[in-house]
Design an enzyme around this catalytic site. Structure first.
Site, PDB file in Angstrom:
ATOM      1  N   HIS A 206     -17.549 -11.752   6.165  1.00 45.74           N
ATOM      2  CA  HIS A 206     -17.683 -12.261   5.059  1.00 45.74           C
ATOM      3  C   HIS A 206     -18.584 -11.563   4.083  1.00 45.74           C
ATOM      4  CE1 HIS A 206     -15.536 -15.916   6.380  1.00 45.74           C
ATOM      5  NE2 HIS A 206     -16.322 -16.168   7.198  1.00 45.74           N
TER       6      HIS A 206
ATOM      7  N   ASP B 200     -13.667 -18.243  16.854  1.00 44.25           N
ATOM      8  CA  ASP B 200     -13.846 -19.678  16.536  1.00 44.25           C
ATOM      9  C   ASP B 200     -12.528 -20.518  16.185  1.00 44.25           C
ATOM     10  OD1 ASP B 200     -13.630 -17.743  14.646  1.00 44.25           O
ATOM     11  OD2 ASP B 200     -15.201 -18.409  13.327  1.00 44.25           O
TER      12      ASP B 200
HETATM   13 ZN   LIG Z   1     -15.117 -17.673  11.492  1.00 44.14          ZN
END
Ligand SMILES: [Zn+2]
Length: 362
Positions: free
Chosen positions: A136, A261
């Site tokens: 990110h 995830d």
């Molecule tokens: Zn993630």
């Protein structure tokens, strides 16, 4: 003389990567990216014996200059300064701790070491079990539990080698790697393929019509799958999009943003896959290295926040990379598949292909 093919896998880690911890008690999102996920994963892998055939490597520390391969001096200076202070907010869901700068430099160092080992012919694949994650983080901003973009720095580092002209990055984390996508959005030599949960909260990015820009158009491939997507949808996206597009790009090296995830038991992601899909990624990426004649693959940990499922998930990927058959692991339970989701995902996959097709170079 015919060179012997080196099929070894390097496993790169460092005990100090477990130090950084954000100052949040449960149930904040920030509390999930914690030392426990690293420690539990490493312990599981050690006990399962999967590491016994691998080359164990302690990650070296990167320099602040290495971070500048991708990031602005502003971000580097700010992270360093706030680590010294030991607290404070650096971005959305990105907070400083006294151990932050040490952990990020080791994680970047481990990621670059993975590339170096492949380029030196010391291993065919490298898995970098380090944290905090990176996909990110953009050029100038820390966000989403990420500070510096490990996979992007490793990519830029690889491209400095005269034998590496093209790199494919495969990102199967539950979330769109907005940072990686932004960093290479105009770069025709880096192909970015992201499997992710379509999520309007995820910085508003990750749509399939974000194809790259200028010379880079056609090298940014987003596969936004629906919430609760099952293994079969991932398998379909792997075989219909990932495999043909990587083959057509012909990378010299494959990098993998390995986020775990999207597992059904993950507390952050909302997908419905298990370690069988993570084995599939390992198996197919090993085969892609062979068919594209790439030098190898380097996997860098991203998300994966259930400390009990991150171990089996990584183990499955490693078994796939090693060419082993799919292991039967404790997280593989039968779950009901929603056919409506599968059908909708098939339509999305078709639209991804239809949208990207006019811009493919080969
Ligand atoms: Zn993630």
């Amino acid at each position: 003389m015919i060179a012997l093919v080196n099929d070894k896998i390097a496993f790169i880690s460092h005990p100090k990567a477990s130090l950084h911890r954000m100052p949040f008690p449960k149930p904040h999102l920030e509390s999930f990216e914690n030392p426990l996920r690293y420690q539990m994963a490493e312990r599981y892998l050690e006990q399962s014996d999967v590491l016994s055939e691998m080359i164990r490597v302690k990650a070296p520390r990167a320099t602040l200059k290495d971070l500048l391969l991708v990031h602005s001096p502003y971000l580097v200076d700010t992270v360093e300064m706030m680590s010294e202070i030991g607290s404070g907010q650096l971005g959305e869901s990105a907070y400083a701790s006294p151990d932050l700068i040490r952990a990020v430099l080791l994680t970047v160092g481990g990621s670059m070491k993975g590339v170096d080992m492949i380029l030196a012919g010391d291993a065919k694949h490298a898995f970098v079990l380090m944290r905090p994650p990176g996909h990110h983080a953009s050029t100038s901003n820390a966000m989403g539990l990420c500070y510096f973009n490990n996979i992007a720095i490793a990519t830029k580092h690889a491209l400095q080698d005269e034998t590496i002209h093209r790199v494919s990055i495969i990102d199967f984390d539950d979330h769109h790697g907005n940072g990686t996508s932004e960093i290479f959005y105009t770069n025709p030599n880096v192909q970015y393929i992201s499997f992710h949960e379509y999520d309007f909260e995820n910085f508003g990015l990750g749509h399939y019509d974000e194809l790259g820009y200028g010379e880079g158009k056609g090298t940014n491939i987003n596969i936004p799958l629906l919430e609760t997507s099952p293994d079969i949808s991932y398998e379909s996206a792997i075989s219909r999009i990932m495999i043909p597009l990587v083959k057509s790009f012909k990378p010299d090296l494959i990098l993998v943003s390995a986020g775990y995830d999207a597992h059904y038991a993950d507390p952050v992601g909302n997908m419905d896959i298990d370690s069988r899909t993570y084995w599939r990624f390992g198996r197919e990426i090993d085969k892609l290295v062979d068919t594209t004649n790439a030098k190898g693959s380097v996997w860098v940990l991203e998300g994966g926040y259930n400390p009990f499922t991150i171990g089996p998930s990584i183990r499955a990927s490693l078994e796939g990379l090693a060419g082993n058959t799919q292991p039967i692991l404790e997280d593989q339970i039968d779950r009901e598949v929603n056919k409506l989701i599968v059908d909708a995902n098939d339509e999305i996959i078709a639209k991804v292909l239809e949208t990207i097709k006019p811009f493919l170079k080969n």
